[in-house]
Design a protein around this motif. Structure first.
Motif, PDB file in Angstrom:
ATOM      1  N   PHE A  19       9.464 -54.150 -40.219  1.00 46.99           N
ATOM      2  CA  PHE A  19      10.086 -54.682 -39.008  1.00 46.99           C
ATOM      3  C   PHE A  19       9.066 -55.115 -37.965  1.00 46.99           C
ATOM      4  CE2 PHE A  19      13.325 -51.704 -40.698  1.00 46.99           C
ATOM      5  CZ  PHE A  19      14.383 -52.580 -40.837  1.00 46.99           C
ATOM      6  N   ASP A  20       7.769 -55.027 -38.290  1.00 49.89           N
ATOM      7  CA  ASP A  20       6.723 -55.276 -37.293  1.00 49.89           C
ATOM      8  C   ASP A  20       6.783 -56.669 -36.677  1.00 49.89           C
ATOM      9  OD1 ASP A  20       5.815 -52.739 -37.540  1.00 49.89           O
ATOM     10  OD2 ASP A  20       3.814 -53.235 -38.285  1.00 49.89           O
ATOM     11  N   ASP A  21       7.093 -57.674 -37.463  1.00 46.94           N
ATOM     12  CA  ASP A  21       7.156 -59.033 -36.910  1.00 46.94           C
ATOM     13  C   ASP A  21       8.208 -59.125 -35.814  1.00 46.94           C
ATOM     14  OD1 ASP A  21       5.157 -59.888 -38.579  1.00 46.94           O
ATOM     15  OD2 ASP A  21       6.485 -60.819 -40.048  1.00 46.94           O
ATOM     16  N   GLN A  22       9.359 -58.531 -36.054  1.00 46.68           N
ATOM     17  CA  GLN A  22      10.407 -58.515 -35.034  1.00 46.68           C
ATOM     18  C   GLN A  22       9.965 -57.714 -33.814  1.00 46.68           C
ATOM     19  OE1 GLN A  22      13.538 -57.196 -38.017  1.00 46.68           O
ATOM     20  NE2 GLN A  22      14.824 -58.355 -36.605  1.00 46.68           N
ATOM     21  N   ILE A  23       9.445 -56.525 -34.066  1.00 48.26           N
ATOM     22  CA  ILE A  23       9.035 -55.642 -32.971  1.00 48.26           C
ATOM     23  C   ILE A  23       7.978 -56.318 -32.094  1.00 48.26           C
ATOM     24  CG2 ILE A  23       7.836 -53.482 -32.432  1.00 48.26           C
ATOM     25  CD1 ILE A  23       9.165 -52.283 -34.957  1.00 48.26           C
ATOM     26  N   TRP A  26       9.522 -59.041 -29.892  1.00 44.97           N
ATOM     27  CA  TRP A  26      10.233 -58.499 -28.739  1.00 44.97           C
ATOM     28  C   TRP A  26       9.255 -57.989 -27.686  1.00 44.97           C
ATOM     29  CZ3 TRP A  26      13.357 -54.983 -32.550  1.00 44.97           C
ATOM     30  CH2 TRP A  26      14.200 -55.783 -33.326  1.00 44.97           C
ATOM     31  N   SER A  27       8.130 -57.431 -28.151  1.00 43.14           N
ATOM     32  CA  SER A  27       7.156 -56.835 -27.227  1.00 43.14           C
ATOM     33  C   SER A  27       6.480 -57.870 -26.335  1.00 43.14           C
ATOM     34  CB  SER A  27       6.094 -56.060 -28.016  1.00 43.14           C
ATOM     35  OG  SER A  27       6.681 -55.003 -28.743  1.00 43.14           O
ATOM     36  N   THR A  28       6.491 -59.128 -26.751  1.00 46.50           N
ATOM     37  CA  THR A  28       5.879 -60.171 -25.916  1.00 46.50           C
ATOM     38  C   THR A  28       6.670 -60.412 -24.641  1.00 46.50           C
ATOM     39  OG1 THR A  28       7.085 -61.952 -27.056  1.00 46.50           O
ATOM     40  CG2 THR A  28       4.934 -61.324 -27.944  1.00 46.50           C
ATOM     41  N   LYS A  29       7.949 -60.017 -24.654  1.00 42.42           N
ATOM     42  CA  LYS A  29       8.803 -60.272 -23.486  1.00 42.42           C
ATOM     43  C   LYS A  29       9.244 -59.003 -22.777  1.00 42.42           C
ATOM     44  CE  LYS A  29      12.824 -62.969 -22.020  1.00 42.42           C
ATOM     45  NZ  LYS A  29      13.930 -63.874 -22.448  1.00 42.42           N
ATOM     46  N   TYR A  30       9.436 -57.917 -23.530  1.00 42.34           N
ATOM     47  CA  TYR A  30       9.961 -56.688 -22.941  1.00 42.34           C
ATOM     48  C   TYR A  30       9.053 -55.500 -23.257  1.00 42.34           C
ATOM     49  CZ  TYR A  30      14.238 -59.429 -22.446  1.00 42.34           C
ATOM     50  OH  TYR A  30      15.154 -60.402 -22.131  1.00 42.34           O
ATOM     51  N   LYS A  31       8.642 -54.794 -22.220  1.00 43.86           N
ATOM     52  CA  LYS A  31       7.846 -53.589 -22.401  1.00 43.86           C
ATOM     53  C   LYS A  31       8.759 -52.439 -22.820  1.00 43.86           C
ATOM     54  CE  LYS A  31       4.191 -54.771 -19.094  1.00 43.86           C
ATOM     55  NZ  LYS A  31       3.465 -54.346 -17.876  1.00 43.86           N
ATOM     56  N   SER A  32       8.166 -51.465 -23.476  1.00 45.97           N
ATOM     57  CA  SER A  32       8.945 -50.327 -23.947  1.00 45.97           C
ATOM     58  C   SER A  32       8.138 -49.050 -23.816  1.00 45.97           C
ATOM     59  CB  SER A  32       9.349 -50.529 -25.407  1.00 45.97           C
ATOM     60  OG  SER A  32       9.958 -49.374 -25.934  1.00 45.97           O
ATOM     61  N   LEU A  33       8.830 -47.936 -23.602  1.00 47.04           N
ATOM     62  CA  LEU A  33       8.184 -46.635 -23.547  1.00 47.04           C
ATOM     63  C   LEU A  33       8.130 -45.992 -24.932  1.00 47.04           C
ATOM     64  CD1 LEU A  33       9.814 -45.250 -20.262  1.00 47.04           C
ATOM     65  CD2 LEU A  33       7.605 -46.378 -20.546  1.00 47.04           C
ATOM     66  N   MET A  34       8.605 -46.714 -25.944  1.00 45.05           N
ATOM     67  CA  MET A  34       8.541 -46.234 -27.317  1.00 45.05           C
ATOM     68  C   MET A  34       7.320 -46.819 -28.015  1.00 45.05           C
ATOM     69  SD  MET A  34      12.535 -46.697 -28.421  1.00 45.05           S
ATOM     70  CE  MET A  34      12.163 -46.401 -30.152  1.00 45.05           C
ATOM     71  N   SER A  35       6.642 -46.002 -28.806  1.00 41.76           N
ATOM     72  CA  SER A  35       5.517 -46.500 -29.594  1.00 41.76           C
ATOM     73  C   SER A  35       6.051 -47.342 -30.745  1.00 41.76           C
ATOM     74  CB  SER A  35       4.686 -45.344 -30.142  1.00 41.76           C
ATOM     75  OG  SER A  35       5.418 -44.619 -31.131  1.00 41.76           O
ATOM     76  N   ILE A  36       5.176 -48.151 -31.340  1.00 45.15           N
ATOM     77  CA  ILE A  36       5.606 -48.995 -32.453  1.00 45.15           C
ATOM     78  C   ILE A  36       6.038 -48.131 -33.639  1.00 45.15           C
ATOM     79  CG2 ILE A  36       3.279 -49.254 -33.440  1.00 45.15           C
ATOM     80  CD1 ILE A  36       4.130 -52.167 -34.154  1.00 45.15           C
ATOM     81  N   VAL A  63      15.218 -52.156 -25.148  1.00 49.06           N
ATOM     82  CA  VAL A  63      14.398 -52.326 -26.349  1.00 49.06           C
ATOM     83  C   VAL A  63      14.877 -51.389 -27.459  1.00 49.06           C
ATOM     84  CG1 VAL A  63      12.097 -52.079 -27.335  1.00 49.06           C
ATOM     85  CG2 VAL A  63      12.380 -53.182 -25.116  1.00 49.06           C
ATOM     86  N   SER A  64      15.174 -50.143 -27.108  1.00 45.66           N
ATOM     87  CA  SER A  64      15.683 -49.221 -28.124  1.00 45.66           C
ATOM     88  C   SER A  64      17.036 -49.698 -28.642  1.00 45.66           C
ATOM     89  CB  SER A  64      15.790 -47.799 -27.557  1.00 45.66           C
ATOM     90  OG  SER A  64      16.597 -47.767 -26.390  1.00 45.66           O
ATOM     91  N   SER A  65      17.887 -50.213 -27.757  1.00 45.72           N
ATOM     92  CA  SER A  65      19.181 -50.762 -28.179  1.00 45.72           C
ATOM     93  C   SER A  65      18.972 -51.913 -29.151  1.00 45.72           C
ATOM     94  CB  SER A  65      19.967 -51.274 -26.964  1.00 45.72           C
ATOM     95  OG  SER A  65      20.227 -50.269 -26.031  1.00 45.72           O
ATOM     96  N   LEU A  66      18.000 -52.757 -28.864  1.00 43.70           N
ATOM     97  CA  LEU A  66      17.706 -53.912 -29.708  1.00 43.70           C
ATOM     98  C   LEU A  66      17.266 -53.461 -31.100  1.00 43.70           C
ATOM     99  CD1 LEU A  66      17.416 -57.008 -29.869  1.00 43.70           C
ATOM    100  CD2 LEU A  66      15.103 -56.754 -28.928  1.00 43.70           C
ATOM    101  N   GLY A  99      18.613 -60.843 -24.519  1.00 44.11           N
ATOM    102  CA  GLY A  99      17.566 -61.843 -24.664  1.00 44.11           C
ATOM    103  C   GLY A  99      17.300 -62.243 -26.112  1.00 44.11           C
ATOM    104  N   PHE A 100      17.653 -61.357 -27.077  1.00 46.31           N
ATOM    105  CA  PHE A 100      17.308 -61.633 -28.470  1.00 46.31           C
ATOM    106  C   PHE A 100      18.498 -61.594 -29.436  1.00 46.31           C
ATOM    107  CE2 PHE A 100      13.019 -60.641 -26.955  1.00 46.31           C
ATOM    108  CZ  PHE A 100      12.262 -61.584 -27.646  1.00 46.31           C
ATOM    109  N   CYS A 101      19.678 -61.283 -28.966  1.00 44.81           N
ATOM    110  CA  CYS A 101      20.838 -61.214 -29.854  1.00 44.81           C
ATOM    111  C   CYS A 101      21.789 -62.377 -29.616  1.00 44.81           C
ATOM    112  CB  CYS A 101      21.589 -59.894 -29.669  1.00 44.81           C
ATOM    113  SG  CYS A 101      20.680 -58.460 -30.278  1.00 44.81           S
ATOM    114  N   ASN A 102      22.385 -62.854 -30.698  1.00 45.59           N
ATOM    115  CA  ASN A 102      23.335 -63.952 -30.564  1.00 45.59           C
ATOM    116  C   ASN A 102      24.734 -63.418 -30.241  1.00 45.59           C
ATOM    117  OD1 ASN A 102      24.646 -63.204 -33.063  1.00 45.59           O
ATOM    118  ND2 ASN A 102      23.021 -64.270 -34.177  1.00 45.59           N
TER     119      ASN A 102
END
Length: 352
Positions: A19-23, A26-36, A63-66, A99-102
């Protein structure tokens, strides 16, 4: 009797690299308190187990919801995520999802802002049982325990409970999930931020006890821990100081008692209520002490963080300067050896 290495053999932290490509996108636009690694684990365990229903307590920017929604829908077209957050800022809470879901994906995202677990009966369908519950809302005790108590009636025997910020000392008194995780004698697992080198993460999983008696005993154990100030809301407010620092009221405890009596049993409800009332009164008497302790610990944290940042900055400058000094040496092996010797002289043995 119990497995304290729950999920160890599955290595979801590693398998979730798919899932790294997706993660990373998303990280380019939204910061997260979760590690990769935490994101990988969450997405992998949901997709590979074809989990159908998830409850998320605490949304932040989403981000966690995403991660939960995308991985859930990748394996189960009937997947649904129910998310709850006290913050009612529509321009912030859950925005990564929007921002990322249809439009079709958003039909499976049930976001409830300005709400807490106290509203859970009005949020989720009465007959639903969640396969995974992710608790990442208020971290100060007793809020994570209350989140757990309200969530349990909507779980089945194999529900996975994920606690963010376990054994987390990054903020003073943000230890509510840690109290639950460390006291838990049932099945549990602490994630790895570096699986190969045995470096733990700040996220853990638990599963419900085999018997009600064991569950009740663990809840009572954690409930008896004295309340502490909220490290995220201790700004001075002379009109609402106590509630701002604790964010729980006597009315909340009355609602909690009624809820436990409905879904657990009356004797247990009375016992937990009496424990919480005792702790509430004790906190009320000593709130100024607890608030100032929290502020002091926070001061130490902030200063330690700043010192570490300055040390890293100085070390980087030293490294650059040393590289400039030895750059003219043509043989790399000799150049590296001289560079290491200089570092040794400047920083000492432990720097190499």
């Amino acid at each position: 009797m119990y497995n304290h290495n729950l999920f160890f053999n599955e290595k979801y932290e590693i398998r979730g690299k798919k899932f790294d490509d997706q993660i990373n996108e998303w990280s380019t636009k939204y910061k997260s308190l979760m590690s990769i690694e935490q994101k990988r684990f969450l997405m992998s365990i949901i997709s590979e187990n074809k989990i159908k229903n998830v409850l998320e307590v605490g949304i932040f920017n989403g981000v966690s919801s995403l991660c939960i929604l995308k991985s859930g829908l990748s394996a189960n077209k009937d997947f649904h995520l129910y998310s709850i957050d006290l913050n009612n800022n529509k321009d912030f809470v859950g925005q990564a999802v929007f921002g990322f879901c249809n439009e079709e994906e958003l039909k499976h995202y049930h976001i409830n802002i300005g709400k807490t677990v106290f509203d859970i009966e009005n949020i989720v369908p009465k007959d639903i049982k969640f396969d995974l519950v992710f608790i990442d809302a208020g971290h100060h005790h007793p809020h994570p325990l209350i989140d757990l108590i309200f969530s349990i009636p909507y779980m089945h025997e194999n529900t996975i409970i994920v606690l963010h910020d376990v054994i987390d000392y990054m903020r003073p008194n943000a230890w509510g999930e840690s109290f639950i995780f460390e006291s838990w004698q049932g099945d549990k697992y602490r994630l790895y931020d570096d699986f190969e080198n045995n470096i733990y993460s700040g996220m853990g999983c638990i599963k419900l006890y085999k018997t009600k008696e064991e569950l009740y005993d663990n809840i009572k154990l954690v409930a008896n821990i004295p309340f502490r100030a909220n490290p995220w809301a201790i700004k001075y407010n002379p009109d609402k100081e106590i509630m701002d620092s604790l964010t729980i009221s006597l009315k909340d405890l009355d609602i909690l008692k009624e809820y436990i009596g409905k879904y657990y049993n009356k004797d247990f409800a009375d016992e937990i209520y009496n424990i919480f009332i005792k702790n509430y009164k004790e906190y009320e008497r000593n709130c100024l002490l607890y608030m100032h302790e929290t502020r002091f610990f926070n001061y130490l944290f902030e200063n330690t963080f700043e010192i570490d940042r300055n040390i890293n900055e100085v070390n980087n400058r030293i490294d650059n300067l040393i590289s400039m000094v030895v750059w003219f040496i043509p043989i790399r092996k000799i150049r590296d050896k001289i560079r290491d010797k200089i570092k040794y002289k400047i920083r000492g043995k432990n720097s190499i």
